[in-house]
Design a protein around this motif. Structure first.
Motif, mmCIF file in Angstrom:
data_model
loop_
_atom_site.group_PDB
_atom_site.id
_atom_site.type_symbol
_atom_site.label_atom_id
_atom_site.label_comp_id
_atom_site.label_asym_id
_atom_site.label_seq_id
_atom_site.Cartn_x
_atom_site.Cartn_y
_atom_site.Cartn_z
ATOM 1 N N PRO A 1 -14.792 63.522 -50.535
ATOM 2 C CA PRO A 1 -15.138 63.141 -49.167
ATOM 3 C C PRO A 1 -14.236 62.031 -48.666
ATOM 4 N N ASP A 2 -14.086 61.952 -47.333
ATOM 5 C CA ASP A 2 -13.208 60.944 -46.743
ATOM 6 C C ASP A 2 -13.670 59.529 -47.046
ATOM 7 N N ALA A 3 -14.978 59.317 -47.147
ATOM 8 C CA ALA A 3 -15.514 57.998 -47.405
ATOM 9 C C ALA A 3 -16.873 58.165 -48.060
ATOM 10 N N PRO A 4 -17.360 57.122 -48.780
ATOM 11 C CA PRO A 4 -18.675 57.239 -49.401
ATOM 12 C C PRO A 4 -19.740 57.592 -48.371
ATOM 13 N N GLY A 5 -20.563 58.574 -48.708
ATOM 14 C CA GLY A 5 -21.628 58.971 -47.798
ATOM 15 C C GLY A 5 -21.220 60.007 -46.787
ATOM 16 N N THR A 6 -19.937 60.387 -46.757
ATOM 17 C CA THR A 6 -19.484 61.409 -45.824
ATOM 18 C C THR A 6 -19.784 62.790 -46.412
ATOM 19 N N PRO A 7 -20.677 63.578 -45.780
ATOM 20 C CA PRO A 7 -21.106 64.822 -46.399
ATOM 21 C C PRO A 7 -20.141 65.983 -46.214
ATOM 22 N N SER A 8 -19.229 65.896 -45.261
ATOM 23 C CA SER A 8 -18.351 67.015 -44.978
ATOM 24 C C SER A 8 -17.059 66.507 -44.359
ATOM 25 N N PRO A 9 -15.998 67.309 -44.381
ATOM 26 C CA PRO A 9 -14.720 66.870 -43.815
ATOM 27 C C PRO A 9 -14.836 66.536 -42.331
ATOM 28 N N SER A 10 -14.137 65.475 -41.916
ATOM 29 C CA SER A 10 -14.143 65.052 -40.514
ATOM 30 C C SER A 10 -12.874 65.560 -39.842
ATOM 31 N N TYR A 11 -12.883 66.801 -39.421
ATOM 32 C CA TYR A 11 -11.690 67.402 -38.836
ATOM 33 C C TYR A 11 -11.302 66.685 -37.548
ATOM 34 N N ASP A 12 -10.011 66.343 -37.443
ATOM 35 C CA ASP A 12 -9.545 65.594 -36.273
ATOM 36 C C ASP A 12 -8.149 66.015 -35.828
ATOM 37 N N ILE A 13 -7.600 67.079 -36.412
ATOM 38 C CA ILE A 13 -6.281 67.597 -36.021
ATOM 39 C C ILE A 13 -6.375 69.101 -35.830
ATOM 40 N N ALA A 14 -5.748 69.596 -34.776
ATOM 41 C CA ALA A 14 -5.523 71.031 -34.622
ATOM 42 C C ALA A 14 -4.056 71.262 -34.314
ATOM 43 N N LEU A 15 -3.425 72.122 -35.086
ATOM 44 C CA LEU A 15 -2.082 72.612 -34.782
ATOM 45 C C LEU A 15 -2.230 74.066 -34.362
ATOM 46 N N ILE A 16 -1.843 74.354 -33.136
ATOM 47 C CA ILE A 16 -2.004 75.699 -32.589
ATOM 48 C C ILE A 16 -0.621 76.293 -32.400
ATOM 49 N N ASN A 17 -0.335 77.336 -33.164
ATOM 50 C CA ASN A 17 0.976 77.983 -33.120
ATOM 51 C C ASN A 17 0.872 79.330 -32.420
ATOM 52 N N PHE A 18 1.798 79.571 -31.500
ATOM 53 C CA PHE A 18 1.872 80.861 -30.815
ATOM 54 C C PHE A 18 3.086 81.631 -31.325
ATOM 55 N N TYR A 19 2.825 82.867 -31.790
ATOM 56 C CA TYR A 19 3.876 83.751 -32.306
ATOM 57 C C TYR A 19 4.048 84.931 -31.362
ATOM 58 N N ASP A 20 5.269 85.134 -30.866
ATOM 59 C CA ASP A 20 5.547 86.419 -30.235
ATOM 60 C C ASP A 20 5.954 87.393 -31.339
ATOM 61 N N GLY A 21 6.359 88.594 -30.975
ATOM 62 C CA GLY A 21 6.648 89.608 -31.980
ATOM 63 C C GLY A 21 7.785 89.257 -32.921
ATOM 64 N N ALA A 22 8.681 88.366 -32.492
ATOM 65 C CA ALA A 22 9.840 88.025 -33.308
ATOM 66 C C ALA A 22 9.663 86.731 -34.091
ATOM 67 N N ALA A 23 8.578 86.013 -33.860
ATOM 68 C CA ALA A 23 8.393 84.708 -34.493
ATOM 69 C C ALA A 23 8.029 84.849 -35.967
ATOM 70 N N ARG A 24 8.427 83.855 -36.730
ATOM 71 C CA ARG A 24 8.127 83.790 -38.157
ATOM 72 C C ARG A 24 7.803 82.341 -38.502
ATOM 73 N N MET A 25 7.274 82.134 -39.708
ATOM 74 C CA MET A 25 7.074 80.778 -40.221
ATOM 75 C C MET A 25 7.499 80.776 -41.680
ATOM 76 N N GLY A 26 8.477 79.935 -42.003
ATOM 77 C CA GLY A 26 8.969 79.861 -43.376
ATOM 78 C C GLY A 26 7.947 79.240 -44.318
ATOM 79 N N MET A 27 8.159 79.414 -45.604
ATOM 80 C CA MET A 27 7.254 78.863 -46.608
ATOM 81 C C MET A 27 7.304 77.330 -46.564
ATOM 82 N N HIS A 28 6.123 76.725 -46.486
ATOM 83 C CA HIS A 28 6.015 75.277 -46.362
ATOM 84 C C HIS A 28 4.669 74.825 -46.911
ATOM 85 N N ARG A 29 4.511 73.520 -47.070
ATOM 86 C CA ARG A 29 3.242 72.942 -47.479
ATOM 87 C C ARG A 29 2.732 72.021 -46.378
ATOM 88 N N ASP A 30 1.420 71.961 -46.222
ATOM 89 C CA ASP A 30 0.812 71.042 -45.256
ATOM 90 C C ASP A 30 0.566 69.724 -45.972
#
Length: 225
Positions: A113-142
């Motif tokens: 957990p993020d901190a003591p007593g935190t019962p679940s992840p506190s999501y605070d980031i969204a990355l929104i990717n738009f792919y057209d038919g030709a788009a790709r994403m290379g191998m990577h780590r977050d």
């Protein structure tokens, strides 16, 4: 598809990595698509991401909560129009927590957990990717976050090949998973830093009722910042 000879079922792709087909029903997909279209508007809207080496990503991106740029986070679009990043809505954080619970069976997905007593992840980031038919994403780590909470990935629109690999190298072994509109993919625990990418998008495969040409991927993360 309207009819499946063999209905798709959830699958454990690796320890800590789970694919849940059809997690979002069509009305919820429409709601999420409408929100993405609003988020994509300027300021701090959809942009082309440029790497430090001078290359460009073929998938275009908009961020919520924290603005990601290779390879850090900021509160403004430092590599675009300079506007403050759009806020991360509470309902999206709740969606992320529900996704982890449904996919991994517990609120924290086995992560610390993020901190003591935190019962679940506190999501605070969204990355929104738009792919057209030709788009790709290379191998990577977050790997730019300070938290090891699970990553939540939601798909809208065209079907893609999602390549999920290992934590050591961009090369094999990896598993190719077909992600369709409405599918959920969650990876945390020992799979949190696995390499992954999108080698192919299948144009024209989005549900006609959605009214989307291309693919949207909404990735939710916990910054730990």
């Amino acid at each position: 598809m309207d009819a499946e000879l063999f209905p798709r079922s959830r699958a454990k792709i690796a320890p800590g990595a789970v694919h849940v087909p059809d997690w979002l029903d069509l009305p919820r997909q429409r709601e999420l698509l409408d929100a993405c279209r609003e988020w994509a508007r300027p300021p701090a809207g959809l942009r082309t991401v440029r790497t430090p080496g001078g290359g460009t990503m073929t998938a275009r991106q908009v961020c919520l909560g924290w603005h990601w740029h290779p390879y850090a986070y900021a509160r403004t679009v430092v590599d675009g129009d300079g506007a403050p990043v759009k806020p991360f809505p509470g309902w999206l954080a709740e969606l992320g927590r529900d996704a982890v619970r449904d996919a991994l069976g517990e609120p924290g997905g086995g992560a610390v957990p993020d901190a003591p007593g935190t019962p679940s992840p506190s999501y605070d980031i969204a990355l929104i990717n738009f792919y057209d038919g030709a788009a790709r994403m290379g191998m990577h780590r977050d790997g730019d976050e300070k938290s090891d909470a699970p990553v939540v990935s939601l798909s809208l629109g065209d079907t893609c090949v999602f390549r999920f690999g290992n934590t050591e190298t961009r090369a094999r072994p990896y598993t190719d998973v077909e992600l369709r509109s409405g599918d959920l993919f969650v990876f945390g625990g020992p799979a949190r830093l696995a390499y992954h990418g999108v080698p192919q998008v299948h144009p024209g495969t989005a549900p006609p009722e959605l009214g989307l040409t291309g693919r949207l991927n909404i990735t939710l993360r916990v910054s730990g910042l």
